[in-house]
Design an enzyme around this catalytic site. Structure first.
Site, PDB file in Angstrom:
ATOM      1  N   TYR A   1     -15.411 -11.309  -0.369  1.00  0.00           N
ATOM      2  CA  TYR A   1     -16.147 -10.063  -0.653  1.00  0.00           C
ATOM      3  C   TYR A   1     -17.341 -10.330  -1.563  1.00  0.00           C
ATOM      4  O   TYR A   1     -18.381  -9.698  -1.430  1.00  0.00           O
ATOM      5  CB  TYR A   1     -15.214  -9.044  -1.316  1.00  0.00           C
ATOM      6  CG  TYR A   1     -14.119  -8.539  -0.388  1.00  0.00           C
ATOM      7  CD1 TYR A   1     -14.333  -7.435   0.433  1.00  0.00           C
ATOM      8  CD2 TYR A   1     -12.881  -9.175  -0.316  1.00  0.00           C
ATOM      9  CE1 TYR A   1     -13.338  -6.972   1.291  1.00  0.00           C
ATOM     10  CE2 TYR A   1     -11.883  -8.720   0.534  1.00  0.00           C
ATOM     11  CZ  TYR A   1     -12.115  -7.627   1.334  1.00  0.00           C
ATOM     12  OH  TYR A   1     -11.136  -7.184   2.184  1.00  0.00           O
TER      13      TYR A   1
ATOM     14  N   ARG B   1      -3.385   6.836   1.202  1.00  0.00           N
ATOM     15  CA  ARG B   1      -3.854   8.045   1.874  1.00  0.00           C
ATOM     16  C   ARG B   1      -2.880   8.679   2.857  1.00  0.00           C
ATOM     17  O   ARG B   1      -3.083   9.808   3.271  1.00  0.00           O
ATOM     18  CB  ARG B   1      -5.176   7.743   2.582  1.00  0.00           C
ATOM     19  CG  ARG B   1      -6.351   7.692   1.616  1.00  0.00           C
ATOM     20  CD  ARG B   1      -7.608   7.237   2.298  1.00  0.00           C
ATOM     21  NE  ARG B   1      -7.449   5.851   2.732  1.00  0.00           N
ATOM     22  CZ  ARG B   1      -8.338   5.185   3.449  1.00  0.00           C
ATOM     23  NH1 ARG B   1      -9.442   5.784   3.849  1.00  0.00           N
ATOM     24  NH2 ARG B   1      -8.129   3.927   3.792  1.00  0.00           N
TER      25      ARG B   1
ATOM     26  N   ASP C   1      -7.084  -2.344  -7.573  1.00  0.00           N
ATOM     27  CA  ASP C   1      -7.602  -2.985  -6.362  1.00  0.00           C
ATOM     28  C   ASP C   1      -8.014  -4.417  -6.673  1.00  0.00           C
ATOM     29  O   ASP C   1      -8.406  -4.716  -7.808  1.00  0.00           O
ATOM     30  CB  ASP C   1      -8.802  -2.214  -5.797  1.00  0.00           C
ATOM     31  CG  ASP C   1      -9.078  -2.643  -4.362  1.00  0.00           C
ATOM     32  OD1 ASP C   1      -8.373  -2.169  -3.464  1.00  0.00           O
ATOM     33  OD2 ASP C   1      -9.966  -3.501  -4.152  1.00  0.00           O
TER      34      ASP C   1
ATOM     35  N   ARG D   1      -6.220  11.773  -5.895  1.00  0.00           N
ATOM     36  CA  ARG D   1      -7.511  11.097  -5.716  1.00  0.00           C
ATOM     37  C   ARG D   1      -8.648  12.114  -5.803  1.00  0.00           C
ATOM     38  O   ARG D   1      -9.688  11.845  -6.411  1.00  0.00           O
ATOM     39  CB  ARG D   1      -7.516  10.394  -4.367  1.00  0.00           C
ATOM     40  CG  ARG D   1      -8.723   9.521  -4.092  1.00  0.00           C
ATOM     41  CD  ARG D   1      -8.500   8.889  -2.713  1.00  0.00           C
ATOM     42  NE  ARG D   1      -9.538   7.994  -2.296  1.00  0.00           N
ATOM     43  CZ  ARG D   1     -10.691   8.370  -1.788  1.00  0.00           C
ATOM     44  NH1 ARG D   1     -10.980   9.648  -1.691  1.00  0.00           N
ATOM     45  NH2 ARG D   1     -11.560   7.460  -1.383  1.00  0.00           N
TER      46      ARG D   1
ATOM     47  N   ARG E   1       0.820  -1.216   0.000  1.00  0.00           N
ATOM     48  CA  ARG E   1       0.000   0.000   0.000  1.00  0.00           C
ATOM     49  C   ARG E   1       0.852   1.263   0.000  1.00  0.00           C
ATOM     50  O   ARG E   1       0.498   2.257   0.639  1.00  0.00           O
ATOM     51  CB  ARG E   1      -0.960   0.009   1.203  1.00  0.00           C
ATOM     52  CG  ARG E   1      -1.997  -1.092   1.190  1.00  0.00           C
ATOM     53  CD  ARG E   1      -3.117  -0.742   0.219  1.00  0.00           C
ATOM     54  NE  ARG E   1      -4.134  -1.771   0.199  1.00  0.00           N
ATOM     55  CZ  ARG E   1      -5.310  -1.666   0.816  1.00  0.00           C
ATOM     56  NH1 ARG E   1      -5.610  -0.601   1.491  1.00  0.00           N
ATOM     57  NH2 ARG E   1      -6.184  -2.630   0.724  1.00  0.00           N
TER      58      ARG E   1
HETATM   59  O1  1CP Z   1       0.321   0.896  -3.260  1.00  0.00           O
HETATM   60  C1  1CP Z   1      -0.533   0.006  -3.319  1.00  0.00           C
HETATM   61  O2  1CP Z   1      -0.384  -1.099  -2.765  1.00  0.00           O
HETATM   62  C2  1CP Z   1      -1.775   0.314  -4.087  1.00  0.00           C
HETATM   63  C3  1CP Z   1      -2.488  -0.759  -4.778  1.00  0.00           C
HETATM   64  C4  1CP Z   1      -3.485  -1.530  -3.911  1.00  0.00           C
HETATM   65  C5  1CP Z   1      -3.394  -2.905  -3.576  1.00  0.00           C
HETATM   66  C6  1CP Z   1      -2.222  -3.833  -3.847  1.00  0.00           C
HETATM   67  C7  1CP Z   1      -4.711  -1.075  -3.386  1.00  0.00           C
HETATM   68  C8  1CP Z   1      -5.223   0.310  -3.462  1.00  0.00           C
HETATM   69  N1  1CP Z   1      -5.389  -2.136  -2.839  1.00  0.00           N
HETATM   70  C9  1CP Z   1      -4.606  -3.256  -2.926  1.00  0.00           C
HETATM   71  C10 1CP Z   1      -4.927  -4.615  -2.500  1.00  0.00           C
HETATM   72  C11 1CP Z   1      -6.130  -4.870  -1.676  1.00  0.00           C
HETATM   73  N2  1CP Z   1      -7.363  -4.264  -1.719  1.00  0.00           N
HETATM   74  C12 1CP Z   1      -6.206  -5.915  -0.720  1.00  0.00           C
HETATM   75  C13 1CP Z   1      -5.091  -6.914  -0.464  1.00  0.00           C
HETATM   76  C14 1CP Z   1      -4.007  -6.356   0.380  1.00  0.00           C
HETATM   77  C15 1CP Z   1      -4.379  -6.038   1.823  1.00  0.00           C
HETATM   78  O3  1CP Z   1      -4.738  -6.966   2.567  1.00  0.00           O
HETATM   79  O4  1CP Z   1      -4.257  -4.862   2.175  1.00  0.00           O
HETATM   80  C16 1CP Z   1      -7.484  -5.907  -0.158  1.00  0.00           C
HETATM   81  C17 1CP Z   1      -8.033  -6.833   0.934  1.00  0.00           C
HETATM   82  C18 1CP Z   1      -8.222  -4.845  -0.790  1.00  0.00           C
HETATM   83  C19 1CP Z   1      -9.634  -4.505  -0.548  1.00  0.00           C
HETATM   84  C20 1CP Z   1      -9.784  -3.089  -0.152  1.00  0.00           C
HETATM   85  N3  1CP Z   1      -9.615  -2.045  -1.017  1.00  0.00           N
HETATM   86  C21 1CP Z   1     -10.026  -2.568   1.126  1.00  0.00           C
HETATM   87  C22 1CP Z   1     -10.120  -3.378   2.412  1.00  0.00           C
HETATM   88  C23 1CP Z   1     -11.484  -3.622   2.885  1.00  0.00           C
HETATM   89  C24 1CP Z   1     -11.481  -4.532   4.115  1.00  0.00           C
HETATM   90  O5  1CP Z   1     -12.183  -5.529   4.068  1.00  0.00           O
HETATM   91  O6  1CP Z   1     -10.751  -4.267   5.084  1.00  0.00           O
HETATM   92  C25 1CP Z   1     -10.077  -1.164   1.018  1.00  0.00           C
HETATM   93  C26 1CP Z   1     -10.390  -0.166   2.090  1.00  0.00           C
HETATM   94  C27 1CP Z   1      -9.774  -0.862  -0.344  1.00  0.00           C
HETATM   95  C28 1CP Z   1      -9.624   0.487  -0.964  1.00  0.00           C
HETATM   96  C29 1CP Z   1      -8.238   0.824  -1.375  1.00  0.00           C
HETATM   97  N4  1CP Z   1      -7.472   0.073  -2.272  1.00  0.00           N
HETATM   98  C30 1CP Z   1      -6.276   0.723  -2.498  1.00  0.00           C
HETATM   99  C31 1CP Z   1      -6.292   1.945  -1.725  1.00  0.00           C
HETATM  100  C32 1CP Z   1      -5.188   2.960  -1.707  1.00  0.00           C
HETATM  101  C33 1CP Z   1      -7.507   1.988  -1.026  1.00  0.00           C
HETATM  102  C34 1CP Z   1      -7.997   3.111  -0.134  1.00  0.00           C
HETATM  103  C35 1CP Z   1      -8.952   3.896  -0.975  1.00  0.00           C
HETATM  104  C36 1CP Z   1      -8.965   5.351  -0.751  1.00  0.00           C
HETATM  105  O7  1CP Z   1      -8.210   6.109  -1.394  1.00  0.00           O
HETATM  106  O8  1CP Z   1      -9.790   5.770   0.041  1.00  0.00           O
END
Ligand code: 1CP
Length: 369
Positions: free
Chosen positions: A167, A44, A90, A53, A40
């Site tokens: 999901y 943010r 994502d 964003r 990540r």
């Molecule tokens: O730098 C990076 O890693 C960006 C690319 C990236 C990756 C590899 C994002 C952007 N998401 C992911 C993978 C991801 N997404 C996973 C697997 C890794 C992990 O466990 O963290 C999972 C479970 C998600 C699902 C997801 N997407 C969630 C989690 C929900 C939960 O059940 O807890 C959330 C909140 C997101 C949104 C998201 N995806 C990525 C970002 C930067 C964000 C935040 C969005 C924002 O800007 O508000």
């Protein structure tokens, strides 16, 4: 050539020594300073991410805008000089490409329509149709391969089938993956059919990322830890093995990192069972144990607790050095044990990167031993 570990099962045939540090670690090379990137790393906690964003409007518009998605991928590379960039996208784009509705609600995380009955699983779009939705992601990859510095490795990714299915079944993130485990128990055939559909889509999605220029791919099984016993074999190990075998058949030189988060003792043997070139470790795993039981099979990635990016200070430095030392006898990619959180201080990330890159000087001076 300084390859001092046997290559993992399914590793690429011996060839010229790769130039990029991450690719060298993935080929089994032990390096005096481990390469580093951060889960990540675009997100943010960075003001420049929040600005881009806002320009995109919302999170999904950012994912599907190749110029802006490439821009946020590059931001942490410019700021910290990480050895790898991870494509900005994502894991939940695949369910959307299979036909489910997807929204990101600020403060609430993702919401999806669900696929839990035989009819709903059968109604998912056919695998080749995923590219209609996902083609902007491949364009992001192409832009990144043009714009990244020559020494930076580009990592593509997807969610592993179990994590993605949790999901698609619950329609949202869940703490204990209860709805998915309940379907697994109540209707194993429908559950397995859903896993198969996600597995096939993931093979095509990752292949397309590789064809567009991804040099490594990572499979995120963030909720693997909630699968137990034979369910772990059937729904964490088997789908990963199938995806990796299909990718290796088409793209034998492209390394795969697997992240079966919170697999605990099941981290041991995971690379051999799936053909992964590297296993990413979460921060619940003791580094000394993992060096003996996981790194013996090849490269490992990890595993500093993300909380250190919030708290910083000497504890961050000490723990970073301890992890570098614990894994110094084999191939290692330094990373966090899970994603950095939005409340992290960007200065602490800089301190972590400095500490890893100074680790060699510290060792040579006899410090911290
Ligand atoms: O730098 C990076 O890693 C960006 C690319 C990236 C990756 C590899 C994002 C952007 N998401 C992911 C993978 C991801 N997404 C996973 C697997 C890794 C992990 O466990 O963290 C999972 C479970 C998600 C699902 C997801 N997407 C969630 C989690 C929900 C939960 O059940 O807890 C959330 C909140 C997101 C949104 C998201 N995806 C990525 C970002 C930067 C964000 C935040 C969005 C924002 O800007 O508000």
């Amino acid at each position: 050539m300084d390859i001092n570990r046997p290559p993992p099962a399914g590793a690429a045939p011996p060839g010229p020594r790769p130039a990029k540090t991450i690719l060298r670690a993935l080929a089994g090379e032990t390096q005096p300073v481990p390469p580093i990137w951060m889960m990540r790393q675009a997100g943010r906690y960075l003001p420049e991410y929040r600005a881009t964003r806002a320009q995109a409007g919302d999170f999904l518009s950012l994912c599907y805008n190749p110029d802006l998605a490439a821009e946020v991928t590059l931001q942490p590379i410019r700021r910290y000089g990480f050895d790898a960039a991870i494509l900005f996208a994502d894991i939940l784009l695949v369910p959307q490409a299979l036909g489910l509705d997807l929204w990101f609600v600020t403060g609430e995380g993702p919401l999806l329509s669900t696929a839990t009955t035989p009819a709903e699983v059968a109604a998912l779009k056919p695998t080749p149709a995923i590219h209609d939705t996902l083609s902007p992601i491949y364009e992001t990859v192409r832009i990144l391969r043009r714009e990244l510095p020559a020494e930076t490795t580009l990592i593509g990714f997807a969610g592993a089938p179990w994590t993605v299915a949790t999901y698609m079944i619950a329609g949202r993130g869940t703490k204990d993956q209860g709805p998915a485990r309940a379907l697994l128990t109540a209707d194993r055939a429908t559950f397995a059919a859903l896993i198969d559909r996600v597995t096939d889509a993931t093979i095509e999605y990752l292949s397309a990322q590789i064809e567009a220029g991804a040099e490594v791919v990572k499979l995120f099984d963030s909720w693997a830890g909630s699968l137990r016993g034979p369910d772990f074999d059937d729904f964490a190990v088997a789908p990963a093995a199938k995806i990796i075998a299909a990718l290796k058949a088409r793209h034998p030189a492209v390394p795969v990192i697997a992240f079966p988060r919170e697999a605990g003792p099941r981290y041991a043997g995971f690379a051999r069972a799936t053909g992964a070139d590297c296993v990413a470790l979460d921060n619940s795993v003791d580094a000394t144990w993992a060096a003996q039981n996981v790194q013996r099979d090849g490269c490992v990635q990890g595993n500093l607790a993300p909380q250190h990016m919030v708290t910083g200070g000497q504890a961050l430095v000490d723990e970073t050095r301890r992890i570098v030392r614990a894994f110094s006898g084999g191939p290692h990619i330094f990373n966090l044990g899970h994603g950095i959180t939005p409340d992290a201080d960007p200065e602490n990330v800089a301190l972590m990167v400095r500490t890893v890159r100074e680790a060699r000087e510290g060792c040579e001076a006899g410090e911290g031993r």
